[in-house]
Design an enzyme around this catalytic site. Structure first.
Site, PDB file in Angstrom:
ATOM      1  N   HIS A  43       0.876  -1.183   0.000  1.00 49.82           N
ATOM      2  CA  HIS A  43       0.000   0.000   0.000  1.00 49.82           C
ATOM      3  C   HIS A  43       0.912   1.231   0.000  1.00 49.82           C
ATOM      4  CE1 HIS A  43      -4.055   1.771   1.428  1.00 49.82           C
ATOM      5  NE2 HIS A  43      -3.337   2.695   0.857  1.00 49.82           N
ATOM      6  N   GLU A  70      -2.389  -1.572  -3.449  1.00 47.17           N
ATOM      7  CA  GLU A  70      -3.562  -0.890  -2.898  1.00 47.17           C
ATOM      8  C   GLU A  70      -3.303   0.602  -2.812  1.00 47.17           C
ATOM      9  OE1 GLU A  70      -3.767  -2.625   1.000  1.00 47.17           O
ATOM     10  OE2 GLU A  70      -5.242  -4.072   0.306  1.00 47.17           O
ATOM     11  N   HIS A 190      -8.097  -6.598   6.324  1.00 40.51           N
ATOM     12  CA  HIS A 190      -7.927  -5.605   7.407  1.00 40.51           C
ATOM     13  C   HIS A 190      -8.260  -6.209   8.770  1.00 40.51           C
ATOM     14  CE1 HIS A 190      -6.839  -1.394   8.236  1.00 40.51           C
ATOM     15  NE2 HIS A 190      -7.421  -1.691   9.384  1.00 40.51           N
TER      16      HIS A 190
END
Ligand code: DXP
Ligand SMILES: NCC(=O)COP(=O)(O)O
Length: 237
Positions: A43, A70, A190
């Site tokens: 990310h 991401e 997550h």
């Protein structure tokens, strides 16, 4: 089969804490794959608090499994996606200053933006996943804007699991099946960990991928990286 994609952000956090190259992120990613990871997730946030732009390009040269990038689809992110052409781009509605991702897309309110963005990423030959809360109307919105997959944002599941797992998983099971019925792939991520992952997999056996980082890296400090990846893979069997 549900693939395990290891998010290596936190290895980069440790590296950046001292400013050198230890741990070496390229070696970490290659070792994760050697130990059984079926994907690598990163990310690259605008402030480069962990994954840097250089990391993205170096990892793109070595990742042999699925490469999932991401981020919020601003021009910086889209340029990276078009140049690197990862297996998958996961769109996350994060603003630059968030501590961590804390919401899924409103695919109704942002339909036009998402549709244009997805079209541009697909033109680069990259699969598109949308980070999303388990809300039926938003899942339907994801299909309408042309996403290939959704990624169910599982923080609420992880929190609720500790109180009442049946209640916590229900919206995820319902919207996951809805997504499948709409022809969408189903990812999740997550705050997944060794305590809650097996139950999520039992209730959503159709998941295509889970991306796990924070808890996995913390577990690796105690159990070692190879053992930890094997432990997470076992929860997905
Ligand atoms: C989208 C998601 O839930 C994770 O990839 C999260 O973005 C991790 O980001 P940090 O590692 O910066 O917390
Ligand atoms: N998409 C979720 C991810 O990549 C890792 O999230 P976390 O396990 O670090 O919470």
């Amino acid at each position: 089969m549900t693939k395990l994609s290891v998010n290596v952000n936190k290895f980069a956090t440790i590296r950046n804490a001292r400013g050198g190259n230890n741990p070496d992120l390229v070696k970490v990613a290659k070792d994760c794959e050697k130990f059984g990871a079926q994907g690598i997730t990163i990310h690259p946030r605008p402030d480069e608090r962990h994954i840097t732009t250089d990391d993205v390009y170096q990892l793109s040269e070595v990742v042999a499994t699925e490469f999932n990038i991401e981020g919020y689809p601003d021009e910086r992110f889209l340029k990276i996606i078009e140049e690197v052409k990862p297996t998958q781009a996961t769109l996350v509605p994060d603003s630059p200053e968030v501590l961590t991702s804390n919401a899924g897309w409103d695919t109704i309110k942002h339909a036009s933006f998402l549709q244009d963005t997805i079209q541009r990423i697909k033109a680069a030959g990259v699969r598109v996943s949308i980070f999303i809360d388990p809300v039926p109307e938003r899942i339907e919105g994801a299909a309408k804007v042309g996403a290939d997959r959704i990624e169910l944002y599982t923080e609420a599941f992880a929190t609720g699991y500790l109180k009442n797992k049946e209640t916590a998983v229900r919206p995820y099971a319902n919207t996951g099946r809805l997504a499948k019925d709409l022809g969408l792939g189903v990812n999740a991520g997550h705050d997944l960990d060794l305590n809650n992952l097996k139950y999520l997999k039992e209730q959503l056996p159709f998941m295509d991928e889970v991306s796990i980082g924070h808890a996995l890296v913390c577990d690796a400090l105690y159990y070692g990286l190879e053992n930890t990846i094997e432990l997470y893979r076992r929860e997905l069997q």
